[in-house]
Write a protein that holds these residues in place. Structure first.
Motif, short mmCIF file in Angstrom:
data_model
loop_
_atom_site.label_atom_id
_atom_site.label_comp_id
_atom_site.label_asym_id
_atom_site.label_seq_id
_atom_site.Cartn_x
_atom_site.Cartn_y
_atom_site.Cartn_z
N TYR A 391 0.63 -1.24 0.09
CA TYR A 391 0.00 -0.01 -0.06
C TYR A 391 0.98 1.33 0.05
O TYR A 391 0.50 2.21 -0.62
CB TYR A 391 -0.95 -0.05 1.20
N MET A 392 2.01 1.21 0.85
CA MET A 392 3.03 2.52 0.47
C MET A 392 3.46 2.87 -0.81
O MET A 392 4.23 3.89 -0.84
CB MET A 392 3.87 2.11 1.65
N ASN A 393 3.46 2.06 -1.60
CA ASN A 393 4.04 2.11 -2.97
C ASN A 393 2.98 3.19 -3.76
O ASN A 393 3.51 3.65 -4.87
CB ASN A 393 4.04 0.89 -3.96
N PHE A 394 1.85 3.62 -3.17
CA PHE A 394 0.93 4.46 -3.85
C PHE A 394 0.76 5.67 -3.31
O PHE A 394 -0.36 6.45 -3.45
CB PHE A 394 -0.34 3.67 -4.27
N LEU A 395 1.89 6.23 -2.53
CA LEU A 395 1.61 7.71 -2.03
C LEU A 395 1.91 8.58 -2.94
O LEU A 395 2.72 8.48 -4.04
CB LEU A 395 2.62 7.82 -1.00
N SER A 396 1.11 9.57 -3.07
CA SER A 396 1.15 10.69 -4.15
C SER A 396 2.29 11.55 -3.65
O SER A 396 2.11 12.36 -2.64
CB SER A 396 -0.31 11.41 -4.12
N THR A 397 3.22 11.64 -4.77
CA THR A 397 4.28 12.66 -4.53
C THR A 397 4.54 13.30 -5.73
O THR A 397 4.00 13.16 -6.86
CB THR A 397 5.74 11.91 -3.95
N HIS A 398 5.54 14.49 -5.75
CA HIS A 398 5.70 15.33 -7.04
C HIS A 398 6.49 14.79 -8.00
O HIS A 398 6.83 15.11 -8.95
CB HIS A 398 6.11 16.59 -6.59
N SER A 399 6.91 13.34 -7.84
CA SER A 399 7.59 12.73 -8.86
C SER A 399 6.88 11.62 -9.43
O SER A 399 7.43 11.22 -10.50
CB SER A 399 8.84 12.00 -8.04
N ASN A 400 5.65 11.40 -8.82
CA ASN A 400 4.76 10.23 -9.54
C ASN A 400 3.54 10.92 -9.94
O ASN A 400 2.58 10.24 -10.27
CB ASN A 400 4.70 8.99 -8.66
N ASN A 401 3.25 11.94 -9.56
CA ASN A 401 1.96 12.78 -9.62
C ASN A 401 1.90 13.94 -10.36
O ASN A 401 2.69 14.91 -9.61
CB ASN A 401 0.95 12.70 -8.26
N ILE A 402 1.45 14.21 -11.28
CA ILE A 402 1.50 15.35 -12.10
C ILE A 402 0.79 16.49 -11.45
O ILE A 402 1.25 17.83 -11.55
CB ILE A 402 0.86 15.43 -13.45
N HIS A 403 -0.34 16.49 -10.61
CA HIS A 403 -1.04 17.46 -10.06
C HIS A 403 -0.10 17.80 -8.79
O HIS A 403 -0.14 18.96 -8.50
CB HIS A 403 -2.35 16.87 -9.29
N ALA A 404 0.40 16.95 -7.87
CA ALA A 404 1.40 17.40 -7.07
C ALA A 404 2.54 18.26 -7.49
O ALA A 404 3.16 18.82 -6.76
CB ALA A 404 1.83 16.15 -6.05
N LEU A 405 3.10 17.74 -8.67
CA LEU A 405 4.10 18.50 -9.16
C LEU A 405 3.78 19.68 -9.66
O LEU A 405 4.45 20.72 -9.45
CB LEU A 405 4.76 17.60 -10.37
N SER A 445 -4.43 12.25 -7.82
CA SER A 445 -5.02 11.83 -8.99
C SER A 445 -6.71 11.72 -9.05
O SER A 445 -7.54 11.84 -10.02
CB SER A 445 -4.36 10.83 -9.59
N LEU A 446 -7.01 11.50 -7.58
CA LEU A 446 -8.71 11.29 -7.61
C LEU A 446 -9.35 12.47 -6.91
O LEU A 446 -10.49 12.63 -7.10
CB LEU A 446 -8.62 10.00 -6.64
N PHE A 447 -8.72 13.06 -6.02
CA PHE A 447 -9.26 14.19 -5.25
C PHE A 447 -8.53 15.29 -5.07
O PHE A 447 -7.09 15.24 -5.14
CB PHE A 447 -9.64 13.43 -3.74
N ARG A 448 -9.08 16.44 -4.70
CA ARG A 448 -8.46 17.62 -4.78
C ARG A 448 -8.94 18.09 -3.27
O ARG A 448 -10.04 18.28 -2.95
CB ARG A 448 -8.88 18.57 -5.74
N TYR A 449 -7.96 18.84 -2.36
CA TYR A 449 -8.49 19.28 -1.14
C TYR A 449 -7.36 20.24 -0.63
O TYR A 449 -6.44 20.35 -1.43
CB TYR A 449 -8.54 17.96 -0.27
#
Length: 531
Positions: A391-405, A445-449
C-alpha cells in the motif's frame, strides 16, 4: 477517453476491458471516486484512549491508554444492522451506531511501560511482513545532564529508553532493546527508521547509528554501530595498536640514560570519530580534485576546507534514513539544531553513506540545487520504507503525480527567495519513517483538497469549524464528500484554540477525526464512513 461515474458502468467496463500493463492498481483505485466516507457519526461514545494510527495494511488500529502505560489494539469491523423498511437509506441509524465498539473490536490490552517509564504516544513503526509493531517507552528528560563517557555537550539525557517488539496478532512482547542515559528523538519516529527488517536508531547523545535486524523469530539482533567506529574490527584494531605502543622497550624516550621512561598515552577524544574521518576525507578529496594547478589547489583548500575545518569537525548527526539496504542518508548540523523543534534556521548538510564499504558517496549543503533536483525528480526513493509494503507504494508525491508536481512548482514560483524555498523543501529530509497515510482519498489523481487543513502527513492540524471538502479531480465542480471534525453544531467557544488529527483507513472508506483543545478537555471523536 470518457468514463462513466456510475459504479455499475465501471464494473461492467472492468469485465470487458483490460487495463494497460502496470496500471491495474491505479485503475482499481478509481473506484474510490464512487466509494467515499460520505456519512459522519458525530461525538461518538468512545473509550478514554489516545489514538495513534491504523497499521499500513489496515488490520489494526493502534491506541494507548490515557495514562501512557498500556497498548490497546483494535480491529476494524464495520457497523452492521438490519432494516425491514423499504426506504432504509433514509432512516436514521440505530442507537448503537453512536458507540465506538460498533466499528472496532478490541483485541487486547498489554502493559508496556514500567519503572517510571511512559509510552511515547507519537511513536509506532509497523513491519508488514511479520505484522510486528515497534513501540517505545522512556523516562523523563534531563536537560542539564553532564557530558560524560563520550557524550556530546548540550544534548539532553534520558535515563532509560526501551524499544518493544510486539506481535500485533496477539500482543506478545517478543523482544526489547534498552538504551540507558541516552537521547533518541522519539517524536513522530524522527530518531528511528525501519526499512524491511532493518532498523536504524540514532543516538544523538553519543553520535551513533545503531543498525538492528528484526528476525522472523521475533528477535532484535545487532548488525553494526556506525559513529565512533565504522567497521566491526575498528575498535579491536585501535585497541591493539594502543597496546603495542604501551609495551615497555617500545616508544621509549631516553634522557641520557638517567631519566625515567615515558610511554606514549593516547588521550581521550584525541581522534575524530570514524564517520567524521570519512566525511572530512570526502570533502577534502572533492576540493582537491577541483583544481589541477598546485598553487590554485592549495588556495582552494585553504579557502574551502581549512578555513571551515572546525565547522565540519563540530557537525553532529541529526537524523538518518535508509535509501536501500546498503545506503543511508544522514543529516548533519549543529548541536543546537539537533534538539530544536524547528531546524529551518540552522545550517545543515546531507551525506549519503555506504554501510558495506564505509564510504561517503556524496555530500550536500541544505541549499544545494543538485539535491533539490534529485528530490523533485525522485521523491519516491526518499519515501521508500519497505519493498514488502504494497500500500505504501502508491503515495502521491511530486515525482509520480502531475497534480502534486504542479502544486510544487506553483509554490516554487510564488516563493520570494529560491534559496529559502530549496532550504524549506530539503528540511523535510530525511523523511520520517511511515509518516504518511496510504489512503486512496489522499491520492491527488482522484481528489483535490486543502493541504493546509488535511493531508496524508501524520501531523496535528489547526481545527476549523468548516467542513473539509474533497472534490473530484476529473470533475472539478463535483463535491465527493466532506470531513468535519468537532461537534456537528460547531464550537460555542471560538476563542479556544483547537487542533485536529485524522486517521484514514488505508483501504476502507473509513476515517476517524479527533478534535481536542489545549486545556485537557474531553476530545470530540467523529467517525466518517460509507453508509
Amino acid at each position: 477517453m470518457f468514463r462513466s461515474n456510475n459504479v455499475t458502468a465501471r464494473i461492467f467496463e472492468r469485465q470487458i476491458s483490460s487495463p494497460a500493463p502496470g496500471t491495474s492498481v491505479h485503475c482499481a483505485r478509481r473506484f474510490y471516486e464512487n466509494i467515499v466516507p460520505c456519512h459522519t457519526v458525530f461525538d461518538i461514545e468512545c473509550p478514554d484512549i489516545l489514538f495513534r494510527k491504523f497499521s499500513d495494511d489496515g488490520q489494526y488500529l493502534i491506541t494507548f491508554s490515557r495514562n501512557h502505560q498500556d497498548l490497546i489494539v483494535y480491529r476494524p469491523t464495520w457497523l452492521s444492522y438490519s432494516c425491514r423498511e423499504q426506504d432504509c437509506p433514509d432512516h436514521d441509524l440505530p442507537s448503537k451506531a453512536n458507540k465506538f465498539e460498533s466499528f472496532f473490536t478490541q483485541l487486547y490490552s498489554v502493559t508496556l511501560a514500567c519503572s517510571g517509564e511512559l509510552i511515547c504516544k507519537d511513536f509506532f513503526l509497523y513491519s508488514e511482513k511479520n505484522q510486528f509493531g515497534i513501540f517505545a517507552t522512556s523516562t523523563a528528560q534531563i536537560h542539564d545532564a553532564p557530558a560524560v563517557g563520550g557524550a556530546i555537550q548540550g544534548i539532553p539525557s534520558i535515563e532509560k529508553i526501551t524499544f518493544h517488539l510486539v506481535r500485533l496478532e496477539d500482543g506478545v512482547i517478543l523482544d526489547e532493546r534498552v538504551f540507558c542515559n541516552d537521547y533518541i528523538n522519539l517524536a513522530h519516529s524522527m530518531g528511528v527508521f525501519l526499512y524491511d527488517d532493518l532498523v536504524a536508531i540514532v543516538s544523538l547523545r553519543y553520535q551513533r547509528i545503531h543498525i538492528l535486524q528484526i528476525r522472523d523469530s521475533g528477535n532484535l539482533v545487532d548488525v553494526r554501530s556506525i559513529g565512533e567506529y565504522c567497521r566491526e574490527d575498528d575498535e579491536l584494531f585501535l585497541n591493539s595498536s594502543t597496546q603495542c605502543m604501551s609495551i615497555p622497550g617500545r616508544n621509549r624516550t631516553h634522557n641520557n640514560g638517567n631519566g625515567p621512561d615515558h610511554t606514549h598515552q593516547m588521550p581521550e577524544g584525541s581522534f575524530l570519530s570514524g564517520l567524521k574521518q570519512r566525511l572530512l576525507s570526502f570533502i577534502f578529496r572533492g576540493i582537491w580534485n577541483e583544481e589541477d594547478d598546485p598553487t590554485m589547489r592549495m588556495q582552494c583548500l585553504k579557502k574551502k576546507f581549512y578555513f571551515h575545518f572546525q565547522d565540519y569537525a563540530d557537525l553532529v548527526i541529526w537524523k538518518v534514513q535508509f535509501l536501500d539496504r546498503h545506503h543511508l542518508l544522514i543529516k548533519f548540523g549543529s548541536v543546537d539544531g539537533g534538539v530544536a523543534r524547528n531546524t529551518d534556521n540552522h545550517p545543515a548538510f546531507f551525506a549519503v553513506y555506504n554501510m558495506e564499504t564505509t564510504e561517503v558517496i556524496s555530500f550536500y549543503q541544505n541549499s544545494a540545487d543538485e539535491l533539490y533536483t534529485l528530490f523533485e525528480l525522485f521523491c519516491d526513493h526518499f519515501h521508500s520504507s519497505s519493498k514488502n509494503s504494497f500500500y505504501m507504494n502508491f503515495l502521491s508525491t511530486h515525482s509520480n503525480n502531475i497534480h502534486a508536481l504542479e502544486q510544487l512548482r506553483c509554490n516554487k514560483n510564488k516563493a520570494s527567495s529560491l534559496a529559502q524555498f530549496v532550504k524549506k523543501m530539503l528540511s523535510t529530509l530525511p523523511i520520517n519513517c511511515q509518516s504518511q497515510s496510504p489512503s486512496p482519498y489522499f491520492d491527488h489523481s482522484l481528489f483535490r483538497y486543502d493541504d493546509k487543513l488535511i493531508s496524508a502527513t501524520d501531523r496535528h492540524r489547526q481545527s476549523t469549524d468548516h467542513p473539509i471538502k474533497f472534490i473530484s479531480r476529473r470533475q472539478p465542480n463535483i463535491l465527493k464528500f466532506k470531513i468535519k471534525p468537532g461537534p456537528e453544531s460547531g464550537n460555542a467557544d471560538r476563542r479556544t484554540k483547537k487542533i485536529s488529527s485524522f486517521l484514514f483507513h488505508p483501504i476502507l472508506p473509513l476515517a476517524i477525526s479527533v478534535q481536542q483543545t489545549l486545556f485537557l478537555q474531553p476530545a470530540v471523536v467523529n467517525i466518517h464512513f460509507r453508509r
